[in-house]
Write a protein that holds these residues in place. Structure first.
Motif, short mmCIF file in Angstrom:
data_model
loop_
_atom_site.label_atom_id
_atom_site.label_comp_id
_atom_site.label_asym_id
_atom_site.label_seq_id
_atom_site.Cartn_x
_atom_site.Cartn_y
_atom_site.Cartn_z
N LYS A 81 0.10 5.68 5.01
CA LYS A 81 -1.24 6.21 5.15
C LYS A 81 -1.94 5.05 5.40
O LYS A 81 -2.35 4.12 4.73
N ILE A 82 -2.51 4.90 7.00
CA ILE A 82 -3.05 4.08 7.51
C ILE A 82 -4.37 3.91 7.13
O ILE A 82 -5.20 4.85 7.51
N GLN A 83 -4.81 2.62 6.90
CA GLN A 83 -6.43 2.18 6.74
C GLN A 83 -6.94 1.74 7.77
O GLN A 83 -8.40 1.83 8.11
N ALA A 84 -6.23 0.60 8.49
CA ALA A 84 -6.58 -0.13 9.48
C ALA A 84 -5.51 -0.44 10.53
O ALA A 84 -4.38 -0.69 9.91
N ALA A 85 -5.73 -0.45 11.67
CA ALA A 85 -4.55 -0.84 12.82
C ALA A 85 -5.43 -1.60 13.90
O ALA A 85 -6.50 -1.83 14.21
N SER A 86 -4.32 -2.60 14.51
CA SER A 86 -4.98 -3.22 15.60
C SER A 86 -4.54 -2.86 16.80
O SER A 86 -3.62 -1.96 17.09
N VAL A 87 -5.18 -3.41 17.86
CA VAL A 87 -4.95 -3.02 19.26
C VAL A 87 -4.46 -4.59 19.98
O VAL A 87 -5.22 -5.39 19.78
N GLY A 120 0.61 1.36 19.12
CA GLY A 120 -0.06 0.51 17.84
C GLY A 120 1.13 -0.05 17.10
O GLY A 120 2.19 0.51 16.48
N ARG A 121 1.09 -1.56 17.08
CA ARG A 121 2.13 -2.20 16.47
C ARG A 121 2.00 -2.78 15.21
O ARG A 121 2.98 -3.46 14.37
N GLU A 122 0.81 -2.65 14.35
CA GLU A 122 0.59 -3.22 13.06
C GLU A 122 -0.50 -2.58 12.32
O GLU A 122 -1.27 -2.12 13.12
N PHE A 123 -0.41 -2.66 10.79
CA PHE A 123 -1.27 -1.86 10.31
C PHE A 123 -1.57 -2.53 8.78
O PHE A 123 -0.73 -3.27 8.58
N CYS A 124 -2.38 -1.96 8.10
CA CYS A 124 -2.58 -2.12 6.63
C CYS A 124 -3.02 -0.60 6.03
O CYS A 124 -3.62 0.19 6.83
#
Length: 406
Positions: A81-87, A120-124
């Motif tokens: 479950k994603i809390q933040a992701a980058s562009v 979207g390639r990365e997340f926390c």
């Protein structure tokens, strides 16, 4: 009674062989007055996210709160479950169709464009489910993780949930916020692969383990030290005891110096760029500014290796097809190296993003040792994701662009 027993027996056998697919039948049998709603169950499997249904510009980004939630289909997968992701710039490029030909081959459907696509390639985020072969001690359910999405996956991190292989995810450093943790891995693994896989700074051990090393007495020039990849590359190299020179625009010089670079010059000033000859020869020139192999020919000093993250491989294949595109790629790299070696310079190589667990572990160790600090250019709410794409597309970033889902 006998008929009821005969009916229950095959149902039990079917339940054992098909798992949860008959959970509704069991509920009906145990609670005759309560019939579960299929619509309610399906609603729980929906999520919010951004998708594209065609390649194009920012107007192709479409938001929906009725997207199908990803499900674990392989034993080594994790649901987060994603809390933040980058562009990242790769997201903007893929929005325009960059790499579509190769990606279709990697997805094993070369004749089909696999829309819709979630970028979207990365997340926390929070780990909520593991496949059967995932190590639950290494990746405990309910814990905060950071991770990356392989480029061939059509379901990326610009959604509430994402499903990725276990080698792409790890426990997030406790010292980083959600926003900071979501900004490290894609650019960090790109820099790591260029340094340790392509340039072989630490030899075989540096490429296959999280030990790093190999930087002592090495002199490295980082082109584009203020960007996402360049800023992390500088910090990785300094942590390995390299002497690091860098280029950037004038208004970013102080920031790049604070990252630890020993010498920083304005790339727009020819006289300042000429001072880079004083530090030559370089063991490695790391192109993090998108200059490509052509810039290697214009450098008037010697180097052992020139690694660029701006290769023409996907562009050639997109424009000429797989077969002819591959031939063009071979011709391009051979031509570039012949010119470089003729001028008594070093080898020209391409660097790529590689989702490797040893790279993730090295980056985590550097964060925990306070040797690596992520830079955030700007932060947007999830509903503002097209604005985040617009910021990345504009260029001249000072770190990463992140969207938050909390």
């Amino acid at each position: 009674m006998k008929l009821k027993f005969l009916l229950r027996t095959p149902l039990r056998n079917f339940h054992n062989s098909c798992g949860r697919s008959v959970s509704y039948i069991s509920n009906i049998d145990e609670n005759k007055n309560e019939i579960p709603s299929m619509q309610t169950h399906e609603h729980k499997l929906k999520m919010s996210g951004w998708q594209i249904h065609n390649y194009g510009d920012l107007d192709e980004l479409l938001f929906s709160d009725r997207l199908k939630m990803p499900q674990i289909r392989q034993s080594n997968e994790c649901l987060v479950k994603i809390q933040a992701a980058s562009v990242n710039p790769i997201d903007v490029a893929m929005l325009g169709g960059y790499g579509a030909t190769v990606l279709k081959v990697l997805r094993c459907q070369p004749s089909v464009i696999e829309f819709p696509i979630t970028l979207g390639r990365e997340f926390c985020g929070t780990l909520i489910q593991n496949g059967m072969s995932v190590n639950n001690f290494k990746l405990p359910i309910g814990q905060r993780v950071w991770g990356v999405v392989p480029v061939q996956n059509t379901q990326g991190a610009h959604a509430q949930y994402v499903c990725v292989p276990d080698y792409c995810v790890a426990m997030a450093p406790q010292t980083l916020s959600h926003t900071e943790a979501a900004s490290v891995l894609y650019a960090g693994l790109t820099a790591w692969s260029g340094i340790y896989i392509t340039a072989q700074l630490g030899g075989i051990c540096g490429a296959l383990t999280a030990d790093g090393g190999g930087g002592a007495q090495k002199r490295v020039l980082v082109l584009g030290g203020s960007g996402a990849v360049g800023s992390l590359a500088i910090q990785i190299l300094k942590a390995q005891a390299c002497q690091v020179m860098s280029t950037c625009s004038e208004n970013a010089i102080d920031m790049v110096k604070n990252l630890g670079a020993d010498c920083v010059v304005d790339y727009r000033n020819p006289s300042y760029m000429a001072t880079l000859r004083n530090y030559a020869p370089y063991d490695l020139v790391l192109d993090c500014s998108g200059q490509g192999s052509e810039t290697a020919q214009s450098l008037d000093f010697a180097y052992g290796q020139y690694v660029t993250f701006s290769s023409p491989i996907l562009r050639n294949i997109d424009s000429s097809g797989v077969g002819l595109g591959l031939l063009k790629n071979v011709a391009n790299i051979l031509e570039a190296n012949v010119k470089s070696l003729t001028n008594r310079k070093g080898l020209i190589k391409y660097g790529f993003f590689i989702p490797a667990p040893q790279g993730i572990e090295l980056l985590k160790q550097l964060v925990e040792r306070k040797k690596l600090l992520p830079l955030i250019d700007s932060c947007y709410k999830f509903q503002e994701l097209p604005e985040a794409f617009k910021r990345v597309k504009a260029g001249h970033l000072r770190g990463k662009v992140v969207v938050t889902l909390d």
